[in-house]
Design an enzyme around this catalytic site. Structure first.
Site, PDB file in Angstrom:
ATOM      1  N   ASN A 195      33.641  90.824  26.518  1.00 47.31           N
ATOM      2  CA  ASN A 195      32.211  91.028  26.315  1.00 47.31           C
ATOM      3  C   ASN A 195      31.283  89.916  26.781  1.00 47.31           C
ATOM      4  O   ASN A 195      30.084  90.144  26.920  1.00 47.31           O
ATOM      5  CB  ASN A 195      31.926  91.297  24.843  1.00 47.31           C
ATOM      6  CG  ASN A 195      32.626  92.534  24.331  1.00 47.31           C
ATOM      7  OD1 ASN A 195      32.460  93.607  24.889  1.00 47.31           O
ATOM      8  ND2 ASN A 195      33.426  92.382  23.297  1.00 47.31           N
ATOM      9  N   TYR A 196      31.798  88.728  26.993  1.00 52.89           N
ATOM     10  CA  TYR A 196      30.877  87.630  27.296  1.00 52.89           C
ATOM     11  C   TYR A 196      31.185  86.877  28.580  1.00 52.89           C
ATOM     12  O   TYR A 196      30.322  86.197  29.108  1.00 52.89           O
ATOM     13  CB  TYR A 196      30.839  86.637  26.133  1.00 52.89           C
ATOM     14  CG  TYR A 196      30.254  87.231  24.897  1.00 52.89           C
ATOM     15  CD1 TYR A 196      28.907  87.554  24.833  1.00 52.89           C
ATOM     16  CD2 TYR A 196      31.045  87.486  23.789  1.00 52.89           C
ATOM     17  CE1 TYR A 196      28.364  88.118  23.703  1.00 52.89           C
ATOM     18  CE2 TYR A 196      30.516  88.055  22.646  1.00 52.89           C
ATOM     19  CZ  TYR A 196      29.177  88.363  22.607  1.00 52.89           C
ATOM     20  OH  TYR A 196      28.644  88.929  21.483  1.00 52.89           O
TER      21      TYR A 196
END
Length: 574
Positions: A531-532
DNA sequence: CTCAATACTTAGAACGCATGAC
DNA sequence: GTCATGCGTTCTAAGTATTGAG
């Protein structure tokens, strides 16, 4: 101030102009790709509706529930809920008062009038036989023959084939969660006040279907009808219902590798905004050092949940100010439960001004009062986006995670020639780990952790013994060789030397593995990876280090990041 | 603007299966 | 072949972001 920020930002560097230009290019590219006007998510959507869990199967006649020592035949509705509880008996949830109280209250509501009159004390309920039956079922499933397992697998595959895909703008797409959540007892995270409540069975009459007007409308299960069929192409979900615990809406949506998700605002786009932050983060940081005074408003109250907070909703009991702590001045000690009731604990030295402001914010407040009583996430993000278009707290998180990965990879990995793949991967994991620590991505230590660690340690010890034995043998061989000087003896020395070296190498490998595992005990790497972290950093690293991308991304991840794998060159810089 | 509802992303745990050591 | 173990998948809770009503 926002105006001034923007001016400073615009004038500071050519690279900013460049990146702004790049953003516009990406925007145009994205426009081109999506081809629909703003807010339109699809033109055609067809699917078979959600898959419903099987109906409850009443207990066989030889399995009994007892109340106060007496056998009681429960009505089907009450029996089903009793089984939910019995299945969880091994879990410590069922010993918690809140859980038990909530369960018992909801269970009694499922009972008939007579049952309710009789069953008044959970402590007098004996679920033993129901529990045993459940365990026997689990055991039986484990012991199924190959053929039985194969048959089960095929049956599951049939369900996936029928319900797991949809047609979205002429592409067959995998649905992420096509199954309606089965009924059961609610298990919140942390000390959730609603734990143990009955999560009710969802009927087709509860479900809203979303699809194209001109598509084949999914058939509700026989004898049922849908709550509603709508045709809203401004949203991405295929079906929805409202769950009874929090009153929240649940959605059936597409898989992470679908076009809608991969090209959606969240994925590629977020990394471009975060990269842009790289060029002006120093300005922004300088700016907020200058105006360390914010004044906004707002409060909020919701239905009861576990008591968790985020940066805007910190309460005064979550921080402790230390004018002096160990050898440092002006230290803020944080201790609070964040998302998923994961604890955040950290001691952070700050500048005097920040320290004084925090002290000011805590004045005339008592436990339970908000530290930043005039701030909320909306306000914060509004301010952030005035500093840089598109900037939000999440962008900061993405930026911090990605830039940290890139830095750590540079720091931790040698040239591609210097190390074996295993060592390179260890370095990659360590870089990933640094990010996870930064983002506070924790996990509970795996249940088998202590045991598997002990097993590994035993192996290490065995190898150590083996090593010292090998050394001893080497010494013997050398002595032999010295006194006799025969060719055979020399050969033996060489062989023993090789054995010692091999032993050492294996020992080192295991020790590294043990360290790696120990370091990872309470750290979850997946979330940041998924996600990052801008996948292009990882792909570029793979290219530079000559590591196959399969070593760091599994199949699912490769699907999700296919765009990055396709387009990234070795010289990519975040 | 505020507040609530809705939509979508992020998150860790449980599950279950493949794999590799013995 | 057996068995542990690690890994990927599934599940769904719990956040944030966006939308819309008043």
């Amino acid at each position: 101030a926002p105006g001034r920020d923007f001016t400073i930002q615009r004038l500071t560097s050519v690279s900013q102009l460049m990146s702004f230009f790049f953003i516009i290019m990406v925007l145009l590219a994205r426009w081109e790709e999506e081809k629909y006007e703003d807010g339109v998510k699809w033109k055609f959507l067809e699917h078979n509706g959600p898959y419903f869990p099987p109906e409850y199967q009443p207990l066989p006649d030889d399995v009994h529930f007892y109340y106060n020592g007496k056998e009681v035949k429960l009505s089907p509705a009450a029996e089903e809920v009793a089984v939910f509880f019995a299945q969880m008996l091994d879990h410590e949830y069922t010993t918690k008062k809140v859980f038990r109280d909530n369960f018992f209250k909801d269970w009694r509501e499922e009972m008939t009038h007579e049952e309710r009159l009789l069953i008044k004390d959970l402590g007098k309920c004996d679920f033993g036989e129901l529990h045993a039956m459940h365990k026997a079922k689990v055991e039986a499933r484990k012991n199924m023959t190959k053929e039985e397992k194969q048959a089960l697998k095929e049956a599951n595959q049939k369900i996936v084939d029928e319900y797991g895909y949809c047609l979205l703008d002429h592409h067959r797409e995998r649905i992420g969660n096509f199954k309606i959540e089965p009924p059961g007892l609610f298990r919140g995270r942390g000390e959730h006040p609603k734990q143990g409540m009955l999560k009710k069975r969802i009927q087709p009459e509860d479900v809203i279907i979303n699809c194209s007007k001109e598509s084949r409308i999914p058939e509700p299960p026989a004898g049922h009808r849908w709550k509603e069929v709508r045709h809203d192409n401004s949203v991405t979900w295929l079906a929805s219902w409202t769950e009874n615990i929090q009153g929240a809406i649940k959605y059936i949506m597409l898989n992470a590798n679908s076009k809608l998700k991969v090209s959606g605002p969240a994925s590629r786009w977020q990394y471009e905004v975060a990269r842009k932050l790289k060029s002006c983060v120093d300005d922004i940081r300088n700016q907020y050092m200058k105006d360390l005074h914010s004044r906004e408003m707002e409060k909020r109250q919701k239905t009861p949940t576990a008591d968790t907070v985020g940066c805007c909703s910190l309460r005064i009991e979550h921080i402790t100010l230390h004018k002096q702590l160990d050898d440092k001045e002006f230290v803020v000690e944080f201790d609070f439960l964040g998302k998923d009731s994961i604890r955040y604990y950290n001691k952070v030295p700050v500048i005097k001004k920040v320290f004084k402001n925090l002290k000011l914010f805590m004045e005339n407040k008592e436990t339970g009062d908000e530290l930043f009583d005039r701030l909320n996430t909306g306000r914060l993000n509004k301010h952030l986006s005035s500093l840089m278009p598109g900037l939000t707290a999440k962008v900061f998180r993405t930026y911090n995670a990605s830039i940290t990965l890139q830095q750590q990879l540079r720091e931790l990995t040698n040239s591609k020639l210097d190390s074996a793949t295993a060592e390179k991967l260890l370095s990659y994991n360590r870089a990933n780990r640094a990010v996870a620590v930064l983002c506070n991505h924790q996990r509970a230590p795996p249940k088998t952790f202590e045991q598997s660690m002990a097993n590994l340690q035993a192996k290490i010890d065995a190898r150590k013994d083996q090593l010292s034995a090998a050394k001893e043998e080497l010494k013997e061989a050398k002595k032999e060789a010295k006194s006799k000087g025969e060719a055979d003896a020399k050969l033996l020395v060489e062989r023993k030397q090789a054995a010692v070296a091999r032993c050492k190498e294996q020992l080192l490998k295991m020790e590294v593995q043990a360290t790696d595992r120990e370091e990872n005990k309470q750290i979850a790497l997946g979330t940041s990876k998924l996600n990052y972290l801008d996948p292009r950093i990882s792909v570029a690293w793979c290219k530079n280090m000559e590591v196959p991308v399969e070593k760091i991304y599994n199949k699912t991840q490769r699907d999700k990041f296919a765009w990055a794998i396709d387009m990234t060159e070795a010289d990519f810089e975040f």
